[in-house]
Structure formats: C-alpha cells, structure tokens
Design an enzyme around this catalytic site. Structure first.
Site: not given
Ligand code: PEP
Ligand code: MG
Length: 570
Positions: A187, A428, A452, A499
């Site tokens: 993150h 995911e 993920d 995404c």
């Molecule tokens: C992902 O897992 O690709 C995603 C966009 O969600 P996050 O990164 O918030 O887990």
């Molecule tokens: Mg994710």
C-alpha cells in the site's frame, strides 16, 4: 548506498526523516525542583498546542473543515484543567518528573474510556493516547514527527507507511519515500504512485543505516538510495529531475483527450482513488473515470466507524468531481486493520477473514456502507458497486442479498436512493478467474485485481520482498488466466477492466489492450504516458502482440517481444 525495489519512479533529493514508531513511556524519576518540572510540563503543553493548531489549519486547507474539527477535540483534551491539575499535584506531592506524572494521569483516563460501553467514548481513549504521546515526546526529548509539519524538503524513511501516516502529508515538502518492507503492490507503493512521489520499498535495514537529517538522493529509477551524496551525484540528480519534469510537461497535451488508438478504438483509462486528497491528481492527469475507489481510507483514518451520513458526504464529493466511479466496498483484513473492529489474530491474514468474507459477517457495517452508496448515487449517471475478494458464486449471491436488504430498509425509511445500480466484482482470486463464465452471468462488470491475483496464483506474499521476484506482470501464465476472465466476461456481454497495478505499467497495458480489455484503471501518474503510447499504435498491432505473447511459454520471450514492439512503434 542502499538498494530496494522501485515502487514509484522518479528522482528526489531531501533530508531524511526516520519514522520509527515507538510508544513512549517515562521511567519514574524524582524531581528536585517541582517548579521547574511544572514549567517543563507547561512548555510541553504549549508546544503540543502549537502543533495541533498547525495540524488543524493544514487539514482544513488540504482536506476540509470536518476533518480539521478532530483537532479541536484534541486541543480541548490537551487543555483539560482536571488533567492539568492532577499532573501538577502529582509532581508537587510525589516529587516525580513531569513525564512520569503526565503518563500516569492520562493512562487513568485512557483506561476509563476504554472500558466504556459507548463506542464514541471508547474512541476517545485513542485520542487521549495520541495527545499523550505528543506531550511525552516533548518531555522526553523525542518529539513526535508529523508528516504535515515539515520545514525542509524531506524523504521519509520508515519500516512501512499506513494510510493514516500519509493522511496529513505535506505534499510540498515530502519528496520521496523509502520503506524497509513491501513490494510494488504494497500500500505504500500504491499511495506513492497515486501522489506522484518517488518511492523505493523493500530497502532492508534502511532505518539502521540512515540518520535523521542526512541528505538522501533517491534514484527511484534504479532503486538506489545514496546517503550524503557527493556534489557530482547531486548535480546529476538535479539534471535528471529537470528532464523528468520536461517529459511530464510534454505529456500534458493528452490530459483532456479521450484515449484512442491510431485507428480510433476507445480504451477508457480510469484512475484508482485511495483518498479524497488524490482527486486533484486524478483530474490533472486526465483520468476518464475512477476504476477502483478504495473506500478503506474513510474507515481507517478515524477512531470510530464513520456514520452513514459521513459516508454519504464523502462519496458525494467523489461522484460530483468525476464519473464513472466504481466503488469497491470495504476491503479490510490482510494488511489493513480497523482500530475499532476487534478481529481474532490469524495465522495467514491474507488467506483469512478479509474483504467480502468479513463484511458478510459484519452485516451492520456492510449495510451502512451499501445504504450510504445507494443514497449518494441517487441522481448520478454512472456509479457502480464492486465487491472485493469474491471466491465463489455463493459469496456473490450473499453480497447481492445484503445489497437488496439495504435497499429495502431505505425503502422502509422512506429515503431516496439509486434504484438502478450496476453491481460487479473484483476478480483477484484464481477460483473466481477460473469461474469467470459463471460469475459473469450474475454481474454487470468485472475488474481484475492483479495485485492479489498474482499473490494468490503464484503463492507470493505481496508484502514480502524476498518473493517479489515472482511478481511478473508479463508472465504468460498470468496472461492466460487474464484471457480466461476476459473471454468469460465477453461471452456474457459484460465489460471487464483491470485495476491492479499492472494496468499502469506500459508494457502490461499494451498486452491487456491487445487481449481485448475494456478499461484500465491505474495510478493517476501513469494515465498520460499510456494514453500517449496507445495513440501511436493500431488495434491490429496490439492484437498481434498479445497473440504472440499468449503463445509463448517463457516470460523472457514475452519481454523480448515487448522490447521489439516498443522499438518499432513507440
Ligand atoms: C488488487 O488486488 O489488484 C487490487 C486492486 O486491490 P488492492 O490492491 O486494494 O488489494
Ligand atoms: Mg486486492
């Protein structure tokens, strides 16, 4: 020199600020002269008050009055006459140092609030603890470091950064991030890219090697961190930074154009949104919508659950700025915790009770969010709801049932809401990818979360730099899995986007475009570069690139194909 992984590209020079999170506590030490100790205490209160006032005005400036009001409550607690009197009495009567007395007195209040039934009062315990640490910081000579109150151009060095660490960030002064843990999809990395700040993650032992105030040159194009660089290196850094600025300025001409290939195929480029603060970057970089609105920040930046009204207000702010918006419901668990939601300790949190699994159990929390979304989406053109981490069709059905119940309750209350909302899921988890065809029958859209999806497909923890070598956006195995999802979605006539962070990687974006993806959502900083590249190629070019890549068994071959493609076309 230290080395880590590039999380957000760029060059930065600044003074190191090491964020070591220790909870301060005072030893019992005697005070020879109570008058001096009381004066020390008053000085610490004054300095803390000054901090809180600056934090208040910065928050009002960068966020809004509502967020700034949190600091009014903190100021009131800081000046509480009862606490002040008790501390002074203790210093005088027990002849103890101010730090010890202040900690003892405030701990009593923290304990008292923590035991209260009412959630509001329980949350006040965290407020007092926060103030306590600030005052103790001054009394013990270790002042709390606020990322919103910086004098110099700064590079933040930390083990990891949470959204609340970065919430009040002074964007004029923070030039770079270095963290000890994390990979490209941690993150910290996502936040850094969203804010367009160069970052290197997974720089082992950074906190041991860097001292506060040292000059750092962060080369986030090689992953190198130079400590106290020589004049030569510094001059080189400045040149590179200027070149980068020029390149960015040249791309600006794409900011208000829709994304189209040379032969006019549209491929909307959306941006991922992690906080209201990022809305500005999103507009400036010409995003055509929000493909992933991570709503966690609303829940993580506070000490108590945001109410329905508070959520409605925040969602409306986004919808009124940009549309379409794909809002993801709460994705808590894994590396994201809520301070006010007690969860059992798990052996494998990333494989545990997170995201939709958790909200399906915490129904009140889930319903409040869904109701807030339905209310805020009323009269808006294109707001969609997306459930995270769906593994099975049963989970999807259960989530849709809660959505229907949420709408029914609004109906009963007589509250107006959006009755026609599109509902989709993140793909995911490999089980969902392999079952795309069935899931597509029950959804209006998909968005592939490759952060993920890679983690679970290759069994590689996205936070662990030792296995970061398995994070390979062009791996043919991953590409084939994505292709299965695209085909599953298109067979049922629904749209599918990506995404995950790979959407903002130019090579991966070219491959995904050639594979028939309908939309890409990325950090705002990547939008213009990808829009510019897509304008130089045709759909045919892209399709034949993807076809060749999918036919390869080895990643090296795909990389060679990409290199040749870019040489020829870009
Ligand atoms: C992902 O897992 O690709 C995603 C966009 O969600 P996050 O990164 O918030 O887990
Ligand atoms: Mg994710």
């Amino acid at each position: 020199m230290l080395k880590g992984k590039i999380a957000s590209e760029g060059h930065a020079v600044g003074k190191a600020l090491c964020l070591e999170k220790e909870t301060l506590s005072a030893e019992k030490e005697s005070c020879e002269n109570p008058k001096t100790c009381i004066k020390d205490f008053h000085d610490a209160l004054d300095r803390s008050e000054k901090d809180l006032r600056s934090l208040r005005s910065k928050t009002a400036e960068t966020l809004d009055e509502d967020h700034a009001e949190i600091f009014d409550a903190h100021l009131e607690m800081l000046r509480d006459v009862e606490i002040k009197g008790q501390v002074e009495n203790m210093i005088e009567n027990d002849s103890v140092q101010a730090a010890y007395a202040y900690e003892k007195v405030t701990n009593q209040y923290i304990d008292m609030f923590q035991e209260m039934e009412d959630e509001y009062f329980r949350a006040r315990a965290a407020d007092i603890a926060d103030i306590q640490q600030r005052v103790l910081g001054y009394l013990l000579g270790k002042p709390v470091k606020d990322l919103s109150l910086l004098e110099d151009e700064t590079i933040v060095v930390a083990r990891d950064l949470t959204p609340s660490d970065t919430a009040g960030l002074d964007l004029n002064k923070v030039k770079g991030f270095v963290t000890e843990i994390g990979g490209r999809t941690s993150h910290t990395a996502i936040i850094a890219r969203a804010l367009g700040i160069p970052a290197v993650v997974g720089a082992k032992d950074a906190l041991q090697n860097v001292k506060d105030g040292q000059t750092l040159y962060l080369d986030a194009t090689t992953g190198e961190i130079h400590i106290d660089p020589n004049e030569n290196l510094l001059q080189g850094a400045k040149k590179k930074a200027t070149k980068e600025e020029k390149r960015k300025a040249a791309l600006k001409k794409f900011a208000d154009k829709p994304t189209k290939t040379k032969d006019d195929r549209s491929l909307p480029l959306f941006a991922n949104l992690g906080s209201l603060k990022e809305l500005v970057a999103l507009k400036e970089n010409g995003a055509e919508g929000v493909g992933l609105f991570r709503t966690e920040f609303l829940f993580m930046d506070t000490d108590s659950m945001p109410s329905r009204d508070e959520q409605v207000e925040a969602y409306r702010k986004v919808f009124e700025t940009i549309q379409p918006v794909i809002v993801r419901t709460l994705d808590i668990g894994g590396d994201k915790e809520l301070p006010y939601l007690t969860q059992d300790k798990e052996e494998n949190p990333f494989l545990g009770h997170r995201a939709i699994r958790l909200t399906l159990e915490q129904k009140d929390l889930f319903k409040t969010q869904l109701q807030a979304l339905l209310i805020a989406a009323k009269n808006q053109d294109d707001v969609r709801i997306m459930f995270p981490m769906v593994a099975t069709t049963e989970e999807l059905k259960a989530a849709k049932r809660v959505l229907a119940e949420s709408a029914d309750s609004l109906e009963d209350e007589g509250v107006d809401y959006q009755k026609n909302i599109k509902v989709g899921i993140m793909i995911e988890i490999p089980s969902a990818a392999l079952n795309a065809n069935e899931l597509a029958k029950q959804c209006d859209f998909f968005s592939i979360g490759t952060n993920d999806l890679i983690q679970y497909t290759f069994a590689a923890d996205r936070m662990n730099e030792k296995v970061a070598y398995l994070y390979r956006p062009y791996d043919p195995v991953l590409l084939r899995l994505i292709k299965t999802v695209i085909e599953g979605a298109h067979k049922e006539g629904i749209e599918v986007g990506v995404c995950g962070e790979i959407a903002g990687d130019l090579n991966a974006a070219l491959l995904l475009a050639g594979m028939g993806i309908d939309e890409l959502s990325m950090s705002p900083a990547s939008v213009l570069e990808i829009r510019s590249a897509l304008s130089e190629v045709t759909s045919n070019d892209l399709e034949s690139l993807a076809k060749k890549a999918l036919a390869n068994a080895e990643i090296d071959e795909v990389e060679k194909l990409l290199e040749a493609f870019r040489k020829e076309h870009l």
